[in-house]
Write a protein that holds these residues in place. Structure first.
Motif, PDB file in Angstrom:
ATOM      1  N   ALA A 191       0.732  -1.358   0.063  1.00  0.00           N
ATOM      2  CA  ALA A 191      -0.178  -0.099   0.094  1.00  0.00           C
ATOM      3  C   ALA A 191       0.691   1.624  -0.537  1.00  0.00           C
ATOM      4  CB  ALA A 191      -0.708   0.069   1.249  1.00  0.00           C
ATOM      5  N   THR A 192       2.044   1.091   0.666  1.00  0.00           N
ATOM      6  CA  THR A 192       3.097   2.289   0.819  1.00  0.00           C
ATOM      7  C   THR A 192       3.300   2.731  -0.712  1.00  0.00           C
ATOM      8  OG1 THR A 192       3.334   2.075   2.747  1.00  0.00           O
ATOM      9  CG2 THR A 192       4.853   3.583   1.460  1.00  0.00           C
ATOM     10  N   ILE A 193       3.843   1.419  -0.812  1.00  0.00           N
ATOM     11  CA  ILE A 193       4.688   1.592  -2.604  1.00  0.00           C
ATOM     12  C   ILE A 193       3.318   2.419  -3.657  1.00  0.00           C
ATOM     13  CG2 ILE A 193       5.575  -0.040  -4.629  1.00  0.00           C
ATOM     14  CD1 ILE A 193       6.794  -1.174  -2.509  1.00  0.00           C
ATOM     15  N   GLN A 194       2.329   1.232  -3.631  1.00  0.00           N
ATOM     16  CA  GLN A 194       1.568   1.867  -4.761  1.00  0.00           C
ATOM     17  C   GLN A 194       0.910   4.041  -4.638  1.00  0.00           C
ATOM     18  OE1 GLN A 194      -2.073  -0.219  -4.956  1.00  0.00           O
ATOM     19  NE2 GLN A 194      -2.935   0.618  -6.265  1.00  0.00           N
ATOM     20  N   LYS A 195       0.727   4.065  -3.170  1.00  0.00           N
ATOM     21  CA  LYS A 195       0.144   5.487  -2.528  1.00  0.00           C
ATOM     22  C   LYS A 195       1.620   6.524  -3.060  1.00  0.00           C
ATOM     23  CE  LYS A 195      -1.106   7.800   1.681  1.00  0.00           C
ATOM     24  NZ  LYS A 195      -1.239   8.034   2.842  1.00  0.00           N
ATOM     25  N   HIS A 196       2.710   5.845  -3.409  1.00  0.00           N
ATOM     26  CA  HIS A 196       4.073   6.814  -3.503  1.00  0.00           C
ATOM     27  C   HIS A 196       4.194   6.572  -4.437  1.00  0.00           C
ATOM     28  CE1 HIS A 196       3.238   9.078   0.955  1.00  0.00           C
ATOM     29  NE2 HIS A 196       2.835   7.712   1.763  1.00  0.00           N
ATOM     30  N   LEU A 197       4.188   5.926  -5.348  1.00  0.00           N
ATOM     31  CA  LEU A 197       4.347   5.248  -6.337  1.00  0.00           C
ATOM     32  C   LEU A 197       5.842   6.495  -7.677  1.00  0.00           C
ATOM     33  CD1 LEU A 197       5.647   3.495  -7.950  1.00  0.00           C
ATOM     34  CD2 LEU A 197       3.294   3.680  -9.602  1.00  0.00           C
ATOM     35  N   PRO A 198       4.924   7.627  -7.559  1.00  0.00           N
ATOM     36  CA  PRO A 198       5.083   9.318  -8.198  1.00  0.00           C
ATOM     37  C   PRO A 198       6.481   9.715  -8.062  1.00  0.00           C
ATOM     38  CG  PRO A 198       2.801   8.839  -8.237  1.00  0.00           C
ATOM     39  CD  PRO A 198       2.914   8.135  -7.483  1.00  0.00           C
ATOM     40  N   ARG A 199       6.805   9.448  -6.962  1.00  0.00           N
ATOM     41  CA  ARG A 199       8.053   9.710  -5.738  1.00  0.00           C
ATOM     42  C   ARG A 199       8.855   8.881  -5.231  1.00  0.00           C
ATOM     43  NH1 ARG A 199       5.608  13.966  -0.973  1.00  0.00           N
ATOM     44  NH2 ARG A 199       8.006  15.248  -2.139  1.00  0.00           N
TER      45      ARG A 199
END
Length: 262
Positions: A191-199
């Motif tokens: 979930a963390t990777i998906q949430k902040h993927l653009p960064r």
């Protein structure tokens, strides 16, 4: 398809460092990363990359005296000049090696300096580095690290890292997300990777506990690799783990992602 790169600081440790380039290529890796290039001549490393058809994905900015336990100097108020000089050195190496990303290690917070001064020093150094790297066509990465392996390390979580990036005010600063470190500090990996993927500009891996290869611990790497493909992560995944036996013997987990040449 997940793109794996070999971390030569950790992998093929039975070999001299300069011999690890060939070993990585023979194992099927198309790209490599390592902690620091500065003990070697730029031309020597560039020649090895070209000879073995490898891309240099990442290395770190100079991080102080590693042998004496220093793990970065970016948060140290009395080392700003050294940090800024190191940025220039890192850019020179990155250009010679064709490396488009450099990682900054914040360091261990000094106990005798006020917390607000430590933070302001780090933010200022991040801004300086991000600006210099942008002019050079290189991305700056910032990595949170677990405090079990490095007690006192200043940057320890995803949200803290993103807040520091926001504070430095640069669009050339990104999160380096190490799955192993973040499993130990906060969990909630997918979930963390998906949430902040653009960064997120770069991902690294190891299993937990033990920091060995995928399949030796609690992290569901087949699920995570499928998840990365599903959400559209197109960067490299650095294999920064300690082989449980030898690197080659433990590469079964990566067979579908590599094309060995030997």
């Amino acid at each position: 398809m997940t793109k794996l790169c070999a971390n030569l600081t950790m992998l093929f440790g039975e070999l001299d460092f300069l011999d690890r380039f060939e070993a990585a290529s023979n194992a099927g890796f198309k790209a490599i990363e390592f902690l620091f290039p500065y003990a070697y001549e730029k031309a020597q490393l560039a020649d090895l990359l070209g000879k073995h058809g490898l891309t240099q994905v990442l290395h770190n900015l100079p991080a102080g005296d590693w042998a004496k336990g220093e793990r970065g100097i970016a948060c140290l108020p009395d080392r700003v000049g050294e940090f800024q000089e190191g940025v220039g050195t890192a850019i020179d190496y990155a250009h010679a090696l064709g490396c488009k990303q450099l990682n900054v290690l914040a360091g261990i917070a000094p106990s005798d300096v006020a917390a607000d001064q430590v933070r302001s020093t780090l933010v200022a150094n991040l801004k300086f580095a991000a600006t210099q790297l942008a002019a050079a066509g290189i991305r700056l990465l910032i990595e949170p690290i677990n405090t079990y392996d490095i007690p006192g390390f200043y940057v320890t979580g995803t949200q803290q890292t993103l807040e520091l990036i926001d504070a430095c005010g640069s669009d050339n600063a990104y999160l380096q997300y190490d799955i192993y470190h973040m499993q130990r500090m906060e969990g909630e990996l997918a979930a963390t990777i998906q949430k902040h993927l653009p960064r997120i500009a770069h991902i690294q891996l190891a299993d937990n506990p033990g920091r060995n290869e995928p399949g030796t611990g609690e992290i569901n790497y087949p699920f995570l690799f499928a998840h990365l493909e599903r959400i559209g992560y197109d960067g490299w995944v650095g294999c920064e783990y300690k082989p449980a036996s030898t690197t080659t013997a433990g590469l079964g987990w990566a067979a579908s992602y590599l094309q060995p040449s030997a």
